[in-house]
Design a protein around this motif. Structure first.
Motif, short mmCIF file in Angstrom:
data_model
loop_
_atom_site.label_atom_id
_atom_site.label_comp_id
_atom_site.label_asym_id
_atom_site.label_seq_id
_atom_site.Cartn_x
_atom_site.Cartn_y
_atom_site.Cartn_z
N PRO A 1 8.98 3.30 -12.20
CA PRO A 1 8.39 2.25 -11.36
C PRO A 1 9.06 2.20 -9.98
O PRO A 1 10.27 2.28 -9.88
N VAL A 2 8.25 2.12 -8.93
CA VAL A 2 8.75 1.98 -7.57
C VAL A 2 8.69 0.51 -7.20
O VAL A 2 7.67 -0.15 -7.40
N VAL A 3 9.80 -0.01 -6.68
CA VAL A 3 9.90 -1.43 -6.35
C VAL A 3 10.08 -1.58 -4.85
O VAL A 3 10.83 -0.84 -4.23
N VAL A 4 9.40 -2.55 -4.26
CA VAL A 4 9.62 -2.89 -2.86
C VAL A 4 10.88 -3.75 -2.81
O VAL A 4 10.89 -4.87 -3.31
N ALA A 5 11.96 -3.20 -2.24
CA ALA A 5 13.26 -3.89 -2.23
C ALA A 5 13.37 -4.85 -1.06
O ALA A 5 14.05 -5.87 -1.16
N ALA A 6 12.74 -4.55 0.04
CA ALA A 6 12.85 -5.40 1.22
C ALA A 6 11.66 -5.15 2.14
O ALA A 6 11.13 -4.04 2.17
N VAL A 7 11.27 -6.17 2.86
CA VAL A 7 10.18 -6.07 3.82
C VAL A 7 10.66 -6.72 5.12
O VAL A 7 11.26 -7.78 5.09
N THR A 8 10.41 -6.04 6.22
CA THR A 8 10.77 -6.60 7.52
C THR A 8 9.61 -6.38 8.47
O THR A 8 8.68 -5.64 8.17
N ASP A 9 9.66 -7.04 9.60
CA ASP A 9 8.64 -6.80 10.62
C ASP A 9 9.34 -6.63 11.96
O ASP A 9 10.54 -6.78 12.08
N ARG A 10 8.57 -6.33 12.95
CA ARG A 10 9.12 -6.03 14.27
C ARG A 10 9.85 -7.23 14.86
O ARG A 10 10.71 -7.07 15.72
N GLY A 11 9.57 -8.43 14.42
CA GLY A 11 10.17 -9.62 15.01
C GLY A 11 11.54 -9.99 14.46
O GLY A 11 12.13 -10.95 14.90
N THR A 12 12.07 -9.24 13.53
CA THR A 12 13.34 -9.59 12.90
C THR A 12 14.48 -9.12 13.79
O THR A 12 14.96 -8.01 13.68
N CYS A 13 14.93 -10.01 14.70
CA CYS A 13 16.02 -9.71 15.64
C CYS A 13 15.74 -8.45 16.44
O CYS A 13 16.67 -7.74 16.83
N VAL B 1 21.15 0.46 -2.63
CA VAL B 1 20.03 0.49 -1.69
C VAL B 1 20.02 -0.78 -0.85
O VAL B 1 19.90 -0.73 0.38
N LEU B 2 20.18 -1.92 -1.50
CA LEU B 2 20.20 -3.18 -0.76
C LEU B 2 21.36 -3.23 0.23
O LEU B 2 21.21 -3.73 1.35
N LYS B 3 22.51 -2.71 -0.16
CA LYS B 3 23.64 -2.66 0.77
C LYS B 3 23.32 -1.76 1.96
O LYS B 3 23.65 -2.10 3.10
N ALA B 4 22.68 -0.63 1.71
CA ALA B 4 22.31 0.27 2.80
C ALA B 4 21.33 -0.41 3.76
O ALA B 4 21.46 -0.27 4.99
N GLN C 1 0.85 -1.20 0.00
CA GLN C 1 0.00 0.00 0.00
C GLN C 1 0.89 1.24 0.00
O GLN C 1 0.64 2.19 -0.73
N ARG C 2 1.96 1.22 0.80
CA ARG C 2 2.89 2.34 0.84
C ARG C 2 3.54 2.56 -0.53
O ARG C 2 3.70 3.68 -0.98
N ARG C 3 3.86 1.47 -1.22
CA ARG C 3 4.45 1.57 -2.56
C ARG C 3 3.47 2.25 -3.51
O ARG C 3 3.84 3.11 -4.29
N ARG C 4 2.21 1.88 -3.42
CA ARG C 4 1.20 2.51 -4.29
C ARG C 4 1.10 4.00 -4.00
O ARG C 4 0.97 4.81 -4.92
N GLU C 5 1.16 4.37 -2.72
CA GLU C 5 1.10 5.79 -2.36
C GLU C 5 2.30 6.54 -2.92
O GLU C 5 2.16 7.63 -3.46
N ILE C 6 3.48 5.96 -2.78
CA ILE C 6 4.71 6.60 -3.25
C ILE C 6 4.72 6.66 -4.78
O ILE C 6 5.18 7.63 -5.37
N GLN C 7 4.19 5.64 -5.43
CA GLN C 7 4.21 5.56 -6.89
C GLN C 7 3.50 6.75 -7.52
O GLN C 7 3.91 7.21 -8.58
N THR C 8 2.48 7.27 -6.85
CA THR C 8 1.73 8.38 -7.45
C THR C 8 2.59 9.61 -7.66
O THR C 8 2.28 10.44 -8.50
N GLY C 9 3.72 9.72 -6.92
CA GLY C 9 4.57 10.88 -7.08
C GLY C 9 5.80 10.64 -7.93
O GLY C 9 6.70 11.46 -7.96
N ASN C 10 5.84 9.52 -8.65
CA ASN C 10 7.05 9.18 -9.40
C ASN C 10 6.68 8.58 -10.75
O ASN C 10 5.82 7.70 -10.82
#
Length: 85
Positions: A16-28, A60-63, A4-13
């Motif tokens: 193509p906006v790509v989701v490079a990574a997804v994490t959640d609160r449980g990741t370490c 971006v992935l390195k960052a 959903q965030r990608r769709r929101e961001i896409q409207t201003g660009n």
């Protein structure tokens, strides 16, 4: 919802906006908001305006990786200190 965030961001660009990574609160114990702040700080030299950066995907992935590693190490260390003082 990252997509959903990608769709929101896409409207201003026009690119193509790509989701490079997804994490959640449980990741370490790394809070995704902290990770976003860390990644933005690492990408600061490449900022064009607002949340837009002129940078290749690999950088971006390195960052993301280095930011997550830094925060995860900090989180593990803090848990260790809480447990063992």
């Amino acid at each position: 919802d990252p997509y959903q965030r990608r769709r929101e961001i896409q409207t201003g660009n026009h690119e193509p906006v790509v989701v490079a990574a997804v994490t959640d609160r449980g990741t370490c114990g790394v809070d995704p908001r902290d990770l976003e702040r860390e990644v933005h700080q690492r990408l600061k030299p490449h900022r064009v305006t607002g949340e837009w950066f002129e940078i290749d995907e690999w950088s971006v992935l390195k960052a993301i990786w280095f930011g997550w590693t830094k925060l995860a190490r900090t989180s593990v260390y803090e848990r260790y200190l809480r447990r063992y003082g």
